[in-house]
Design an enzyme around this catalytic site. Structure first.
Site, PDB file in Angstrom:
ATOM      1  N   THR A  21       0.806  -1.242   0.000  1.00  0.00           N
ATOM      2  CA  THR A  21       0.000   0.000   0.000  1.00  0.00           C
ATOM      3  C   THR A  21       0.834   1.285   0.000  1.00  0.00           C
ATOM      4  OG1 THR A  21      -0.107   0.080   2.413  1.00  0.00           O
ATOM      5  CG2 THR A  21      -1.869  -1.127   1.300  1.00  0.00           C
ATOM      6  N   TRP A  22       2.136   1.169  -0.236  1.00  0.00           N
ATOM      7  CA  TRP A  22       2.963   2.384  -0.228  1.00  0.00           C
ATOM      8  C   TRP A  22       2.475   3.315  -1.344  1.00  0.00           C
ATOM      9  CZ3 TRP A  22       8.948   2.765  -1.290  1.00  0.00           C
ATOM     10  CH2 TRP A  22       9.432   3.974  -0.717  1.00  0.00           C
ATOM     11  N   ASP A  50      -0.348  -5.225   3.454  1.00  0.00           N
ATOM     12  CA  ASP A  50       0.804  -4.635   4.125  1.00  0.00           C
ATOM     13  C   ASP A  50       0.704  -3.111   4.100  1.00  0.00           C
ATOM     14  OD1 ASP A  50       3.745  -4.882   5.091  1.00  0.00           O
ATOM     15  OD2 ASP A  50       3.816  -3.402   3.474  1.00  0.00           O
ATOM     16  N   TYR A  55       3.244   5.400   5.619  1.00  0.00           N
ATOM     17  CA  TYR A  55       2.693   5.625   4.278  1.00  0.00           C
ATOM     18  C   TYR A  55       1.623   6.718   4.324  1.00  0.00           C
ATOM     19  CZ  TYR A  55       5.044   1.126   3.509  1.00  0.00           C
ATOM     20  OH  TYR A  55       5.962   0.112   3.467  1.00  0.00           O
ATOM     21  N   GLN A 165      10.818  -8.322   6.629  1.00  0.00           N
ATOM     22  CA  GLN A 165      10.339  -7.814   5.337  1.00  0.00           C
ATOM     23  C   GLN A 165      11.473  -7.045   4.671  1.00  0.00           C
ATOM     24  OE1 GLN A 165       7.338  -4.352   4.030  1.00  0.00           O
ATOM     25  NE2 GLN A 165       6.257  -6.072   4.970  1.00  0.00           N
ATOM     26  N   TYR A 193       9.457  -7.119  -0.422  1.00  0.00           N
ATOM     27  CA  TYR A 193       8.887  -5.849  -0.903  1.00  0.00           C
ATOM     28  C   TYR A 193       9.547  -5.419  -2.210  1.00  0.00           C
ATOM     29  CZ  TYR A 193      12.504  -2.670   1.328  1.00  0.00           C
ATOM     30  OH  TYR A 193      13.630  -1.987   1.698  1.00  0.00           O
ATOM     31  N   LEU A 196       8.240  -6.155  -7.815  1.00  0.00           N
ATOM     32  CA  LEU A 196       8.218  -5.764  -9.232  1.00  0.00           C
ATOM     33  C   LEU A 196       9.262  -4.683  -9.498  1.00  0.00           C
ATOM     34  CD1 LEU A 196       4.329  -5.570  -9.610  1.00  0.00           C
ATOM     35  CD2 LEU A 196       5.838  -7.414 -10.387  1.00  0.00           C
TER      36      LEU A 196
HETATM   37  P1  NDP Z   1       6.256  -2.843  -6.333  1.00  0.00           P
HETATM   38  O1  NDP Z   1       7.457  -3.585  -6.793  1.00  0.00           O
HETATM   39  O2  NDP Z   1       5.147  -3.596  -5.711  1.00  0.00           O
HETATM   40  O3  NDP Z   1       5.711  -2.011  -7.594  1.00  0.00           O
HETATM   41  C1  NDP Z   1       4.554  -1.223  -7.546  1.00  0.00           C
HETATM   42  C2  NDP Z   1       4.321  -0.680  -8.947  1.00  0.00           C
HETATM   43  O4  NDP Z   1       4.056  -1.775  -9.834  1.00  0.00           O
HETATM   44  C3  NDP Z   1       3.143   0.271  -9.060  1.00  0.00           C
HETATM   45  O5  NDP Z   1       3.520   1.284  -9.955  1.00  0.00           O
HETATM   46  C4  NDP Z   1       2.035  -0.596  -9.683  1.00  0.00           C
HETATM   47  O6  NDP Z   1       1.170   0.161 -10.481  1.00  0.00           O
HETATM   48  C5  NDP Z   1       2.851  -1.537 -10.543  1.00  0.00           C
HETATM   49  N1  NDP Z   1       2.185  -2.838 -10.742  1.00  0.00           N
HETATM   50  C6  NDP Z   1       1.542  -3.595  -9.834  1.00  0.00           C
HETATM   51  N2  NDP Z   1       1.092  -4.735 -10.370  1.00  0.00           N
HETATM   52  C7  NDP Z   1       1.458  -4.705 -11.680  1.00  0.00           C
HETATM   53  C8  NDP Z   1       1.258  -5.584 -12.769  1.00  0.00           C
HETATM   54  N3  NDP Z   1       0.623  -6.756 -12.622  1.00  0.00           N
HETATM   55  N4  NDP Z   1       1.770  -5.230 -13.978  1.00  0.00           N
HETATM   56  C9  NDP Z   1       2.432  -4.063 -14.134  1.00  0.00           C
HETATM   57  N5  NDP Z   1       2.649  -3.187 -13.144  1.00  0.00           N
HETATM   58  C10 NDP Z   1       2.161  -3.496 -11.918  1.00  0.00           C
HETATM   59  O7  NDP Z   1       6.787  -1.663  -5.388  1.00  0.00           O
HETATM   60  P2  NDP Z   1       6.414  -1.123  -3.943  1.00  0.00           P
HETATM   61  O8  NDP Z   1       7.484  -0.172  -3.576  1.00  0.00           O
HETATM   62  O9  NDP Z   1       5.029  -0.634  -3.880  1.00  0.00           O
HETATM   63  O10 NDP Z   1       6.569  -2.396  -2.989  1.00  0.00           O
HETATM   64  C11 NDP Z   1       5.472  -3.228  -2.644  1.00  0.00           C
HETATM   65  C12 NDP Z   1       5.022  -2.996  -1.211  1.00  0.00           C
HETATM   66  O11 NDP Z   1       6.038  -3.386  -0.299  1.00  0.00           O
HETATM   67  C13 NDP Z   1       4.771  -1.531  -0.846  1.00  0.00           C
HETATM   68  O12 NDP Z   1       3.575  -1.033  -1.399  1.00  0.00           O
HETATM   69  C14 NDP Z   1       4.815  -1.605   0.654  1.00  0.00           C
HETATM   70  O13 NDP Z   1       3.614  -2.125   1.168  1.00  0.00           O
HETATM   71  C15 NDP Z   1       5.987  -2.570   0.857  1.00  0.00           C
HETATM   72  N6  NDP Z   1       7.286  -1.866   0.998  1.00  0.00           N
HETATM   73  C16 NDP Z   1       7.933  -1.980   2.199  1.00  0.00           C
HETATM   74  C17 NDP Z   1       9.128  -1.331   2.421  1.00  0.00           C
HETATM   75  C18 NDP Z   1       9.789  -1.458   3.754  1.00  0.00           C
HETATM   76  O14 NDP Z   1      10.728  -0.683   4.030  1.00  0.00           O
HETATM   77  N7  NDP Z   1       9.377  -2.380   4.596  1.00  0.00           N
HETATM   78  C19 NDP Z   1       9.770  -0.496   1.377  1.00  0.00           C
HETATM   79  C20 NDP Z   1       9.059  -0.512   0.125  1.00  0.00           C
HETATM   80  C21 NDP Z   1       7.873  -1.185  -0.041  1.00  0.00           C
HETATM   81  P3  NDP Z   1      -0.308   0.643 -10.008  1.00  0.00           P
HETATM   82  O15 NDP Z   1      -0.195   1.047  -8.573  1.00  0.00           O
HETATM   83  O16 NDP Z   1      -0.621   1.739 -10.946  1.00  0.00           O
HETATM   84  O17 NDP Z   1      -1.255  -0.517 -10.160  1.00  0.00           O
END
Ligand code: NDP
Length: 284
Positions: A21-22, A50, A55, A165, A193, A196
């Site tokens: 949900t970031w 998560d 966030y 995580q 995390y 992608l």
């Molecule tokens: P991700 O690797 O999950 O990438 C997110 C991006 O990928 C968004 O732009 C999303 O687009 C896009 N996306 C999602 N699904 C698809 C798909 N099937 N095809 C193409 N593009 C796609 O990056 P995050 O940084 O968001 O990491 C995931 C989660 O991990 C975070 O949201 C958070 O909850 C956690 N996190 C934790 C951290 C920590 O320090 N503990 C640090 C970073 C992240 P759209 O939103 O437009 O659908």
């Protein structure tokens, strides 16, 4: 086909893909869309959500609260405390504020977001106290490298930690050298995390890499789905992609069923080699 699952100390088995949900909750006008995407994910079995007090400074927790209204029991909720709030006094208030924003009376898994100046001993005390009060089901950590995990394990009660995580995707495999095998030995799930690589933003070219796309073609899948299938092909790893669009959520839910063959895993290893030496933990 059996769905890959992970279990967090005593939880029921959860599908190995959850929802991040970031960046949710940042814009008022987007919140309904984001909550709808999370609800679609829950309907499709992506029941681990998560989030973190960080966030959107609580805004993402409010979006999650909206998404789980009336269906709290279907969801396994993960949230995180800022390191500077991770002592008994500030942590109590931080957790209660998270619970209010989430609209619930318990968080299933509460994480120390990263290591700060509060000692592990104090954080373990906070977590044990919140657990005793029933405000959290279990606790874990985030962004801790191998040495930090050893330090945590030396603390009394430290080995009750239920997860670490960390950043993990096909183009960032450092944890496979020491951290991941150690967590697997402890039967402790790792939450991946940025699975992608933030849609390739962290590694230019990853989403349209020819090797990834060729394998995707064989599975009638997208590159993103192959990246997720690769992450969860590792024992005890759950991926938490963030998707704010229903199309992406649907694609991510389908990735739970993609089983890469030994040959395909070998091809990916050649293109993105596993580490042969220690590298510091990758972070965003
Ligand atoms: P991700 O690797 O999950 O990438 C997110 C991006 O990928 C968004 O732009 C999303 O687009 C896009 N996306 C999602 N699904 C698809 C798909 N099937 N095809 C193409 N593009 C796609 O990056 P995050 O940084 O968001 O990491 C995931 C989660 O991990 C975070 O949201 C958070 O909850 C956690 N996190 C934790 C951290 C920590 O320090 N503990 C640090 C970073 C992240 P759209 O939103 O437009 O659908």
């Amino acid at each position: 086909m059996s769905v890959k699952t992970v279990t967090f100390s005593g939880s029921h088995p959860l599908p190995a893909i959850g929802q991040g949900t970031w960046y949710m909750g940042e814009k008022a006008g987007q919140r309904q869309i984001e909550a709808a995407a999370l609800r679609a994910g829950i309907d499709l079995g992506l029941t681990l959500i998560d989030t973190a007090e960080m966030y959107a400074e609580g805004g993402a927790e409010e979006v999650v609260g909206e998404a789980i209204k009336g269906q709290r029991d279907k969801v396994f909720l993960v949230s995180k405390v800022y390191p500077w709030n991770a002592d008994v006094k500030k942590g109590q208030a931080a957790c209660e504020a998270s619970l209010r924003r989430l609209g619930t009376d318990r968080i299933d898994l509460y994480l120390l977001h990263w290591r700060g100046n509060v000692s592990f001993g104090e954080t373990v005390e906070l977590m044990a106290s919140l657990q005793q009060q029933g405000k959290i089901g279990r606790w874990g950590v985030s962004n801790l490298d191998y040495d930090d995990m050893q330090a945590l394990w030396r603390e009394e009660g430290g080995s009750a930690c239920a997860t670490n995580q960390v950043l993990y995707h096909l183009a960032s495999r450092g944890i496979e050298y020491d951290l991941l095998p150690w967590c697997q030995q402890q039967a402790m799930p790792v939450m991946a995390y940025c699975p992608l690589a933030q849609a390739g933003r962290l590694r230019t070219g990853l989403m349209n890499h020819p090797v990834v796309n060729e394998i995707a073609h064989h599975h009638n899948a997208t590159a993103a789905q192959i990246l997720l299938a690769w992450v969860i092909s590792h024992q005890g790893v759950i991926a938490i992609p963030k998707a704010a669009t229903i199309e992406h959520v649907k694609a991510n839910a389908r990735a739970v069923d993609i089983a890469l063959t030994v040959e395909e895993l070998g091809i990916l290893d050649n293109a993105f080699p596993a580490p042969t030496a220690k590298t510091p933990l990758d972070v965003v």
